[in-house]
Design an enzyme around this catalytic site. Structure first.
Site, mmCIF file in Angstrom:
data_model
loop_
_atom_site.group_PDB
_atom_site.id
_atom_site.type_symbol
_atom_site.label_atom_id
_atom_site.label_comp_id
_atom_site.label_asym_id
_atom_site.label_seq_id
_atom_site.Cartn_x
_atom_site.Cartn_y
_atom_site.Cartn_z
ATOM 1 N N ASN A 4 -10.310 0.003 0.190
ATOM 2 C CA ASN A 4 -8.858 0.120 0.084
ATOM 3 C C ASN A 4 -8.430 -0.368 -1.298
ATOM 4 O OD1 ASN A 4 -6.087 -0.180 0.210
ATOM 5 N ND2 ASN A 4 -6.064 -1.191 2.206
ATOM 6 N N CYS B 90 0.814 -1.228 0.000
ATOM 7 C CA CYS B 90 0.000 0.000 0.000
ATOM 8 C C CYS B 90 0.844 1.272 0.000
ATOM 9 C CB CYS B 90 -0.963 -0.003 1.182
ATOM 10 S SG CYS B 90 -2.196 -1.296 1.046
ATOM 11 N N HIS C 132 -3.353 7.271 2.859
ATOM 12 C CA HIS C 132 -3.802 5.978 2.317
ATOM 13 C C HIS C 132 -5.125 5.567 2.954
ATOM 14 C CE1 HIS C 132 -3.934 1.932 0.976
ATOM 15 N NE2 HIS C 132 -3.709 1.425 2.171
HETATM 16 O O1 UT7 Z 1 -3.755 -1.153 3.551
HETATM 17 C C1 UT7 Z 1 -2.820 -1.892 4.285
HETATM 18 C C2 UT7 Z 1 -3.077 -1.987 5.631
HETATM 19 N N1 UT7 Z 1 -4.306 -2.591 6.033
HETATM 20 C C3 UT7 Z 1 -4.907 -2.027 7.068
HETATM 21 O O2 UT7 Z 1 -4.495 -0.979 7.474
HETATM 22 C C4 UT7 Z 1 -6.051 -2.743 7.749
HETATM 23 C C5 UT7 Z 1 -5.898 -2.591 9.226
HETATM 24 N N2 UT7 Z 1 -6.870 -3.283 9.995
HETATM 25 C C6 UT7 Z 1 -8.168 -2.901 10.085
HETATM 26 O O3 UT7 Z 1 -8.581 -1.996 9.405
HETATM 27 C C7 UT7 Z 1 -9.040 -3.573 11.098
HETATM 28 O O4 UT7 Z 1 -8.258 -4.343 11.956
HETATM 29 C C8 UT7 Z 1 -10.152 -4.461 10.491
HETATM 30 C C9 UT7 Z 1 -11.177 -3.608 9.766
HETATM 31 C C10 UT7 Z 1 -9.556 -5.461 9.510
HETATM 32 C C11 UT7 Z 1 -10.864 -5.228 11.592
HETATM 33 O O5 UT7 Z 1 -11.388 -4.321 12.546
HETATM 34 P P1 UT7 Z 1 -11.106 -4.518 14.095
HETATM 35 O O6 UT7 Z 1 -11.805 -3.431 14.777
HETATM 36 O O7 UT7 Z 1 -9.618 -4.611 14.290
HETATM 37 O O8 UT7 Z 1 -11.817 -5.883 14.394
HETATM 38 P P2 UT7 Z 1 -11.195 -7.208 15.008
HETATM 39 O O9 UT7 Z 1 -10.373 -7.931 13.999
HETATM 40 O O10 UT7 Z 1 -10.598 -6.915 16.340
HETATM 41 O O11 UT7 Z 1 -12.516 -8.029 15.266
HETATM 42 C C12 UT7 Z 1 -13.501 -7.619 16.230
HETATM 43 C C13 UT7 Z 1 -14.655 -8.589 16.164
HETATM 44 C C14 UT7 Z 1 -14.226 -10.054 16.228
HETATM 45 O O12 UT7 Z 1 -15.222 -10.769 16.936
HETATM 46 P P3 UT7 Z 1 -15.014 -11.158 18.470
HETATM 47 O O13 UT7 Z 1 -13.761 -11.977 18.494
HETATM 48 O O14 UT7 Z 1 -14.846 -9.830 19.194
HETATM 49 O O15 UT7 Z 1 -16.255 -11.892 18.786
HETATM 50 C C15 UT7 Z 1 -14.217 -10.476 14.785
HETATM 51 O O16 UT7 Z 1 -14.407 -11.866 14.632
HETATM 52 O O17 UT7 Z 1 -15.332 -8.439 14.916
HETATM 53 C C16 UT7 Z 1 -15.389 -9.699 14.243
HETATM 54 N N3 UT7 Z 1 -15.299 -9.460 12.820
HETATM 55 C C17 UT7 Z 1 -16.353 -9.157 12.054
HETATM 56 N N4 UT7 Z 1 -17.659 -9.027 12.354
HETATM 57 C C18 UT7 Z 1 -18.507 -8.697 11.339
HETATM 58 C C19 UT7 Z 1 -14.178 -9.442 12.035
HETATM 59 N N5 UT7 Z 1 -14.516 -9.151 10.769
HETATM 60 C C20 UT7 Z 1 -15.858 -8.965 10.759
HETATM 61 C C21 UT7 Z 1 -16.776 -8.632 9.747
HETATM 62 N N6 UT7 Z 1 -18.087 -8.503 10.088
HETATM 63 N N7 UT7 Z 1 -16.402 -8.408 8.458
#
Ligand code: UT7
Length: 331
Positions: free
Chosen positions: A286, A116, A256
């Site tokens: 993204n 990215c 970004h």
């Molecule tokens: O461009 C290059 C770099 N990439 C990035 O910068 C991406 C960076 N990361 C992110 O943007 C975020 O980490 C995500 C958007 C990918 C995820 O958001 P988050 O707030 O970090 O969520 P998480 O992974 O901590 O998950 C929280 C909860 C989990 O459930 P439990 O364990 O709390 O029950 C996940 O299983 O949300 C759940 N979850 C979802 N729920 C509904 C993860 N993905 C989803 C989804 N829909 N798509």
């Protein structure tokens, strides 16, 4: 002698027609519009569905948009840099194909890949060529067909990425505008957290890698998120300070578009009013190498000559950085 700097003198963009909405994703994986919107700021993303068309198609279309808007004669282009993390194929330069297809018959070209951060690093490379006097017309393109490496059964990644392309023309200027300063970084210990595990030279394709879905992008979202917030904000703050910019001197943050929350955290660190933060993640998700030029294309009419723009990016590798740029024209 007046310093020669790299100016952006034209922009173009292309987005495929197909719109993948949060609603449609709800039918594909266990997710919902509310979760995606609050956690990422994304509502929809564009997908290149046509069979047989790759990243080059997106890149060519964005270059053609720039060429028609600016009346540029492609024969005058000396170099085409194609920033992408999803080249058409291995071994054959995608940039070479793009340059030929747009009629840049007098140019040489190459691909530049740093996830990215590709386009941000591309700005730096192009600026180096311009400042040295070696070339005077460089077409810098950021294009990615992310849908080619996304697993649409993996809700952790499929909600984030989209396809798209943006292009900018880079030329010399001595009017004080253009690229002023840069702060670019990498940390290879981050490569485990965001990658496509197979298909490269470490783990070439086998029946086993395909069966295990190892040709799709995988990420540890939280680790990437924390590193992105910390590092993008850190370099942006450092570049503001070392150029003696007061926070009120900054006109725009062009960061970004990986997650709206990451962009907002960077803006908070450099004490920027939300009205100065470029955002289009809602519509495109993204798009990897395309996010920065797509921002420029979407905000072109609001940008004024002399505006102070802070660019920032973070991506796989890890790779990240910030560029201080003075905008070069009124549209
Ligand atoms: O461009 C290059 C770099 N990439 C990035 O910068 C991406 C960076 N990361 C992110 O943007 C975020 O980490 C995500 C958007 C990918 C995820 O958001 P988050 O707030 O970090 O969520 P998480 O992974 O901590 O998950 C929280 C909860 C989990 O459930 P439990 O364990 O709390 O029950 C996940 O299983 O949300 C759940 N979850 C979802 N729920 C509904 C993860 N993905 C989803 C989804 N829909 N798509």
């Amino acid at each position: 002698m007046t310093k020669v700097r790299a100016a952006i003198t034209a922009v173009g963009k292309y987005l495929p027609d197909y719109i993948l909405t949060n609603k449609e994703l709800e039918t594909m994986v266990e997710t919902n519009d509310e979760w995606i919107t609050t956690r990422t700021g994304i509502k929809e993303r564009r997908i290149l569905k046509d069979e047989g068309k790759g990243t080059s198609y997106l890149a060519i279309k964005s270059a053609e948009d720039l060429i028609s808007k600016s009346n540029l004669d492609p024969k005058e282009i000396e170099l085409v840099i194609l920033c992408t993390a999803t080249p058409d194929m291995q071994a054959a330069s995608t940039g070479a194909y793009v340059a030929s297809e747009i009629g840049a018959v007098n140019a040489f070209s190459f691909d530049l890949e740093s996830a990215c951060s590709s386009f941000l690093y591309g700005m730096s490379v192009a600026a180096g060529y311009i400042e040295s006097g070696r070339y005077k017309k460089i077409l810098l393109i950021g294009a990615d067909k992310n849908s080619s490496m996304i697993d649409y059964t993996d809700r952790a990644t499929c909600i984030i990425f989209g396809d798209g392309a943006g292009a900018v023309l880079i030329e010399p200027t001595t009017d004080g505008n253009g690229l002023q300063d840069e702060l670019l970084r990498t940390d290879g210990s981050g490569r485990e957290f965001l990658k496509v595990p197979a298909g490269g030279s470490v783990l070439p394709a086998t029946e086993e890698t395909v069966k295990n879905r190892l040709h799709f992008a995988r990420q540890d979202g939280q680790t990437v998120f924390k590193n992105a917030v910390f590092n993008m904000a850190d370099v942006s703050e450092k570049i503001v300070e070392r150029n003696n910019l007061k926070y009120e001197d900054i006109d725009w943050l062009a960061a970004h578009q990986a997650n709206k929350r990451i962009v907002e955290a960077t803006a908070r660190r450099i004490k920027l009013d939300p009205s100065k933060v470029m955002l289009n993640i809602k519509n495109y998700g993204n798009t990897t190498s395309a996010t920065l030029p797509l921002l420029l294309a979407d905000y072109e009419s609001q940008l004024k000559k002399g505006d102070n723009v802070i660019f920032a990016a973070f991506g796989g590798g890890f790779s990240w950085g910030s560029i201080y740029f003075k905008w070069c024209y009124n549209s």
